[in-house]
Design a protein around this motif. Structure first.
Motif, PDB file in Angstrom:
ATOM      1  N   SER A 218       0.837  -1.210   0.000  1.00  0.00           N
ATOM      2  CA  SER A 218       0.000   0.000   0.000  1.00  0.00           C
ATOM      3  C   SER A 218       0.871   1.259   0.000  1.00  0.00           C
ATOM      4  N   TRP A 219       2.006   1.222   0.717  1.00  0.00           N
ATOM      5  CA  TRP A 219       2.915   2.371   0.707  1.00  0.00           C
ATOM      6  C   TRP A 219       3.453   2.600  -0.696  1.00  0.00           C
ATOM      7  N   TRP A 220       3.890   1.513  -1.345  1.00  0.00           N
ATOM      8  CA  TRP A 220       4.429   1.647  -2.697  1.00  0.00           C
ATOM      9  C   TRP A 220       3.384   2.167  -3.673  1.00  0.00           C
ATOM     10  N   ILE A 221       2.173   1.670  -3.585  1.00  0.00           N
ATOM     11  CA  ILE A 221       1.123   2.100  -4.516  1.00  0.00           C
ATOM     12  C   ILE A 221       0.834   3.586  -4.354  1.00  0.00           C
ATOM     13  N   ARG A 222       0.758   4.044  -3.101  1.00  0.00           N
ATOM     14  CA  ARG A 222       0.561   5.485  -2.871  1.00  0.00           C
ATOM     15  C   ARG A 222       1.734   6.278  -3.449  1.00  0.00           C
ATOM     16  N   TYR A 223       2.922   5.758  -3.273  1.00  0.00           N
ATOM     17  CA  TYR A 223       4.107   6.457  -3.773  1.00  0.00           C
ATOM     18  C   TYR A 223       4.084   6.532  -5.298  1.00  0.00           C
ATOM     19  N   PHE A 224       3.709   5.457  -5.966  1.00  0.00           N
ATOM     20  CA  PHE A 224       3.647   5.467  -7.430  1.00  0.00           C
ATOM     21  C   PHE A 224       2.647   6.519  -7.923  1.00  0.00           C
ATOM     22  N   VAL A 225       1.526   6.626  -7.235  1.00  0.00           N
ATOM     23  CA  VAL A 225       0.518   7.630  -7.622  1.00  0.00           C
ATOM     24  C   VAL A 225       1.080   9.036  -7.453  1.00  0.00           C
ATOM     25  N   GLN A 226       1.765   9.279  -6.344  1.00  0.00           N
ATOM     26  CA  GLN A 226       2.332  10.605  -6.081  1.00  0.00           C
ATOM     27  C   GLN A 226       3.390  11.001  -7.102  1.00  0.00           C
ATOM     28  N   THR A 227       4.109  10.018  -7.637  1.00  0.00           N
ATOM     29  CA  THR A 227       5.182  10.305  -8.595  1.00  0.00           C
ATOM     30  C   THR A 227       4.733  10.097 -10.042  1.00  0.00           C
ATOM     31  N   SER A 228       3.424   9.944 -10.248  1.00  0.00           N
ATOM     32  CA  SER A 228       2.832   9.808 -11.594  1.00  0.00           C
ATOM     33  C   SER A 228       3.357   8.584 -12.344  1.00  0.00           C
ATOM     34  N   LEU A 229       3.659   7.528 -11.604  1.00  0.00           N
ATOM     35  CA  LEU A 229       4.041   6.263 -12.227  1.00  0.00           C
ATOM     36  C   LEU A 229       2.831   5.334 -12.234  1.00  0.00           C
ATOM     37  N   GLU A 230       2.460   4.852 -13.407  1.00  0.00           N
ATOM     38  CA  GLU A 230       1.266   4.029 -13.548  1.00  0.00           C
ATOM     39  C   GLU A 230       1.606   2.546 -13.511  1.00  0.00           C
ATOM     40  N   GLU A 231       0.723   1.768 -12.907  1.00  0.00           N
ATOM     41  CA  GLU A 231       0.897   0.319 -12.904  1.00  0.00           C
ATOM     42  C   GLU A 231       0.650  -0.228 -14.309  1.00  0.00           C
ATOM     43  N   ASN A 232       1.478  -1.155 -14.722  1.00  0.00           N
ATOM     44  CA  ASN A 232       1.281  -1.842 -15.995  1.00  0.00           C
ATOM     45  C   ASN A 232       0.365  -3.037 -15.731  1.00  0.00           C
ATOM     46  N   GLU A 233      -0.939  -2.792 -15.811  1.00  0.00           N
ATOM     47  CA  GLU A 233      -1.918  -3.809 -15.418  1.00  0.00           C
ATOM     48  C   GLU A 233      -1.868  -5.028 -16.337  1.00  0.00           C
ATOM     49  N   ALA A 234      -1.642  -4.812 -17.617  1.00  0.00           N
ATOM     50  CA  ALA A 234      -1.607  -5.935 -18.563  1.00  0.00           C
ATOM     51  C   ALA A 234      -0.442  -6.866 -18.244  1.00  0.00           C
ATOM     52  N   ALA A 235       0.731  -6.281 -18.012  1.00  0.00           N
ATOM     53  CA  ALA A 235       1.908  -7.091 -17.688  1.00  0.00           C
ATOM     54  C   ALA A 235       1.742  -7.774 -16.335  1.00  0.00           C
ATOM     55  N   SER A 236       1.158  -7.063 -15.381  1.00  0.00           N
ATOM     56  CA  SER A 236       0.944  -7.631 -14.045  1.00  0.00           C
ATOM     57  C   SER A 236       0.034  -8.850 -14.114  1.00  0.00           C
ATOM     58  N   LYS A 237      -1.017  -8.759 -14.930  1.00  0.00           N
ATOM     59  CA  LYS A 237      -1.959  -9.879 -15.072  1.00  0.00           C
ATOM     60  C   LYS A 237      -1.279 -11.077 -15.735  1.00  0.00           C
ATOM     61  N   LYS A 238      -0.490 -10.826 -16.779  1.00  0.00           N
ATOM     62  CA  LYS A 238       0.225 -11.917 -17.460  1.00  0.00           C
ATOM     63  C   LYS A 238       1.238 -12.574 -16.530  1.00  0.00           C
ATOM     64  N   PHE A 239       1.874 -11.759 -15.697  1.00  0.00           N
ATOM     65  CA  PHE A 239       2.848 -12.284 -14.741  1.00  0.00           C
ATOM     66  C   PHE A 239       2.155 -13.205 -13.741  1.00  0.00           C
ATOM     67  N   GLU A 240       0.998 -12.799 -13.248  1.00  0.00           N
ATOM     68  CA  GLU A 240       0.253 -13.620 -12.290  1.00  0.00           C
ATOM     69  C   GLU A 240      -0.191 -14.933 -12.929  1.00  0.00           C
ATOM     70  N   GLN A 241      -0.657 -14.857 -14.175  1.00  0.00           N
ATOM     71  CA  GLN A 241      -1.116 -16.066 -14.865  1.00  0.00           C
ATOM     72  C   GLN A 241       0.041 -17.042 -15.099  1.00  0.00           C
ATOM     73  N   ALA A 242       1.180 -16.514 -15.535  1.00  0.00           N
ATOM     74  CA  ALA A 242       2.353 -17.365 -15.766  1.00  0.00           C
ATOM     75  C   ALA A 242       2.856 -17.966 -14.455  1.00  0.00           C
ATOM     76  N   SER A 243       2.762 -17.195 -13.370  1.00  0.00           N
ATOM     77  CA  SER A 243       3.197 -17.690 -12.060  1.00  0.00           C
ATOM     78  C   SER A 243       2.326 -18.854 -11.603  1.00  0.00           C
ATOM     79  N   LEU A 244       1.029 -18.722 -11.777  1.00  0.00           N
ATOM     80  CA  LEU A 244       0.113 -19.795 -11.395  1.00  0.00           C
ATOM     81  C   LEU A 244       0.359 -21.050 -12.216  1.00  0.00           C
ATOM     82  N   LYS A 245       0.595 -20.869 -13.490  1.00  0.00           N
ATOM     83  CA  LYS A 245       0.807 -22.010 -14.382  1.00  0.00           C
ATOM     84  C   LYS A 245       2.054 -22.791 -14.004  1.00  0.00           C
TER      85      LYS A 245
END
Length: 261
Positions: A218-245
């Motif tokens: 939660s600290w990191w997410i707030r920090y990313f918002v404050q510094t205008s860094l956006e989460e790469n949701e597409a890559a994050s989802k693919k990473f989670e799927q590959a990890s599960l597999k």
């Protein structure tokens, strides 16, 4: 007067000349030595197993696994197959930033169609011959990440950072993270420790100058918002799927960020 009969069991018990009894006594005396030898052999076998099961990582990393504690730089190496699934062609030109970067770069260079460079944030003393070769070729360099990186904008497709940001105060994070985003074209991947996590012995206080500040997600997410860094949701989802597999469970927090455009 009749003589008192001798107890046969006493004679056997007192007889030091009986071979079997002597062997048992010697075995009993040597058992502590045997125990120590077995422990040593077991330790060697565990190290060899950790080495073989980690895709050829260095002996230092195998020891990290056995000693306890977490190295997010080691975790990057474990995650390379997952990252390749998540990022595809974006893994063709990668910059790794963090301690022990030579080990990460060496492993990335073994991947097909992948170029890799590394930045060691602290020093390159007492390195092995392979690391010295990477340094002499200009593939790996030492640089203080609190200051601008010596690369042009979008020089790399991806930037991966591990075991480095945890040691920076917010003041220096404000300089470093935008720099990582500046030199990447397709994203920044951060491997960070969990709060309360024991750090691996590689991360020595004398080397970093200050203890690690392990922050919550939660600290990191707030920090990313404050510094205008956006989460790469597409890559994050693919990473989670590959990890599960692959039944992969990262021992560090992994954040996927977009580059500046």
């Amino acid at each position: 007067m009749s003589r008192r009969p001798v107890n046969p069991s006493r004679r056997i018990g007192d007889g030091g000349s009986i071979p079997f009894v002597g062997a048992v006594q010697a075995k009993a005396r040597s058992s502590p030595v045997l125990s120590v030898a077995l422990v040593l052999v077991g330790t060697v076998l565990l190290v060899c197993y950790a080495f073989s099961g980690s895709g050829g990582v260095s002996s230092k990393e195998a020891v990290i696994k056995l000693e306890g504690g977490v190295s997010c730089t080691y975790e990057v190496q474990r995650a390379i197959p997952i990252l390749k699934k998540a990022y595809g062609d974006s893994m063709h030109k990668v910059l790794h930033v963090g301690p022990e970067t030579c080990s990460v770069v060496s492993k990335l260079l073994k991947e097909e169609d992948t170029e890799a460079w590394g930045v060691e944030p602290y020093d390159l003393e007492d390195v092995d011959p392979n690391c010295k070769s990477l340094v002499s070729k200009g593939i790996v360099r030492a640089a203080d990440i609190k200051f601008p990186l010596p690369y042009r904008a979008k020089s790399f497709s991806l930037v991966i950072v591990s075991d480095a940001l945890d040691y920076l105060s917010p003041k220096y994070l404000n300089r470093t993270l935008p720099e990582l985003a500046r030199v990447s074209a397709d994203g920044v991947i951060i491997f960070s420790g969990y709060p309360g996590q024991q750090r691996a012995k590689v991360a020595e206080l004398s080397k970093f100058g200050r203890p690690a500040k392990l922050r919550s997600s939660s600290w990191w997410i707030r920090y990313f918002v404050q510094t205008s860094l956006e989460e790469n949701e597409a890559a994050s989802k693919k990473f989670e799927q590959a990890s599960l597999k692959r039944s992969y469970k990262p021992e560090c927090q992994v954040f996927h960020l977009k580059s500046y455009h």
